[in-house]
Design a protein around this motif. Sequence first.
Motif, mmCIF file in Angstrom:
data_model
loop_
_atom_site.group_PDB
_atom_site.id
_atom_site.type_symbol
_atom_site.label_atom_id
_atom_site.label_comp_id
_atom_site.label_asym_id
_atom_site.label_seq_id
_atom_site.Cartn_x
_atom_site.Cartn_y
_atom_site.Cartn_z
ATOM 1 N N PHE A 230 -8.633 22.561 7.202
ATOM 2 C CA PHE A 230 -8.350 22.252 5.793
ATOM 3 C C PHE A 230 -8.493 20.736 5.628
ATOM 4 O O PHE A 230 -7.562 19.986 5.933
ATOM 5 C CB PHE A 230 -6.921 22.683 5.429
ATOM 6 C CG PHE A 230 -6.782 24.140 5.129
ATOM 7 C CD1 PHE A 230 -6.921 25.078 6.138
ATOM 8 C CD2 PHE A 230 -6.506 24.582 3.845
ATOM 9 C CE1 PHE A 230 -6.797 26.434 5.867
ATOM 10 C CE2 PHE A 230 -6.375 25.935 3.556
ATOM 11 C CZ PHE A 230 -6.530 26.866 4.579
ATOM 12 N N ALA A 295 -8.049 27.382 0.167
ATOM 13 C CA ALA A 295 -8.886 27.833 1.289
ATOM 14 C C ALA A 295 -10.373 27.848 0.927
ATOM 15 O O ALA A 295 -11.222 27.978 1.809
ATOM 16 C CB ALA A 295 -8.436 29.217 1.744
ATOM 17 N N ALA A 298 -11.919 25.257 2.853
ATOM 18 C CA ALA A 298 -11.627 25.219 4.301
ATOM 19 C C ALA A 298 -12.858 25.681 5.081
ATOM 20 O O ALA A 298 -13.717 26.394 4.557
ATOM 21 C CB ALA A 298 -10.436 26.131 4.613
#
Length: 381
Positions: A230, A295, A298
């Motif tokens: 992340f 996310a 990510a």
Amino acid sequence: MKYQLIIIGAGVWGTSAALAAAQYGLKSILLIEANNGVATESSAKAGGIVTDLVWNPEDVSWVQRSRILYQRAFAKSQDRSILQRYGMLTLAEPSRAALLEKRAGGLLDRGIAAQLWDVARITENFPQLDRLRRDTVALWTPEDFHVNPTAYAEATVSEARDLGLSLRLGHPVTAIRLESRQVAVEVGGEIVMGDNVLVAAGTWTRKLLQPIGFQLPMRPYRVQLSSLDFPHGYHLPILWELATDVYLVPDGPHNLLAGDGTRLFEHDPDHYQTTGDEEFESTIAGHVIDLMSRADTAGLRTSWAGLCASTPDRRPLVGPVADRLFVACGDQGFGVMRGPALGELAAQIVLGEAQAPHLNPLRYPLTDFPIRPGFTLEEDV
Ligand SMILES: Cc1cc2nc3c(=O)[nH]c(=O)nc-3n(C[C@H](O)[C@H](O)[C@H](O)COP(=O)(O)OP(=O)(O)OC[C@H]3O[C@@H](n4cnc5c(N)ncnc54)[C@H](O)[C@@H]3O)c2cc1C
């Protein structure tokens, strides 16, 4: 060379047994590890979740004892990575609200903090969980923590060495032989003798004992974990989503561990794929994206697979298999959270300080029993 106790395997279970035996006053203990460092196999591959949210009351006691031993190692060691208290949030669909309530009640009865949260409470505390369904329910267990099993094992061995433990790294035990009043162990081309031998070789334990006629009822299965990057960081506790069986574990400010990929068929510990499957990597990434928009940016850092060992009743195998020969294995995929306690119990059994006939390693024959994960939230306990 001759030792009072030889322990084979320096994962969380074997190192914990070694320290416990040294603390009991055994003066000559040898810990043998095939690899060049301690806790480099399953113990190193684990998510490191330590929670009381386990279904068997005996497991709750072992988790509680393990917590004390992890905290003790943390307090004595300089290594701050041994333990981090994040708390755990177990997410469920409304149909499982009653189950979460029952579990919360059970924990509270034991004096363990637990709260039921609705989605407003979840997002108030963890706003980054912005894609939850509005009817999600959760159990918050703030005392749950994450451990670094390798750091714990290193600290444990270091303490045991101060008490006289001998450590032999980098050579696998190639044979065990029962003799009339001792046990012979072949390692690195030499024979070492033990008054007692404890095999804590994780998923290899069955293979080590087969040549001398013991058929342990354990079947190794494969579990995968991804490490997600992340770049902008995140703020999350440990998460366990019951509907998908996905779990997320904070691992530093930018890395989040994400797992679910249990493959419930037997694997050979000497021949299995130790990297994650592509299919696992994409499925797990999709699950994480379903939980939070953060996310979306990510990326996958890496993924890996390790083995866990299933037993017919999902209980560990701890105790004697013959005079002077003992085993401690059968982790069922949650052996980090119980490992310090089970290692200690194994040492106590070897020394005659405890008995656990219900964990008798040979209580079942080795048959083709179904492999079932152990870290689950059971409906009917
Ligand atoms: C991906 C993954 C995630 C997991 N997540 C969690 C989690 O979040 N929480 C949790 O509680 N559990 C978790 N687990 C389970 C946990 O990792 C295991 O239960 C635990 O590590 C078992 O410890 P152990 O000491 O028995 O085995 P191991 O750590 O495998 O140690 C056994 C040791 O024996 C050595 N050995 C084997 N054969 C020989 C030989 N012939 N001679 C000498 N040495 C030998 C091996 O090299 C190894 O170091 C996870 C497992 C995996 C794979």
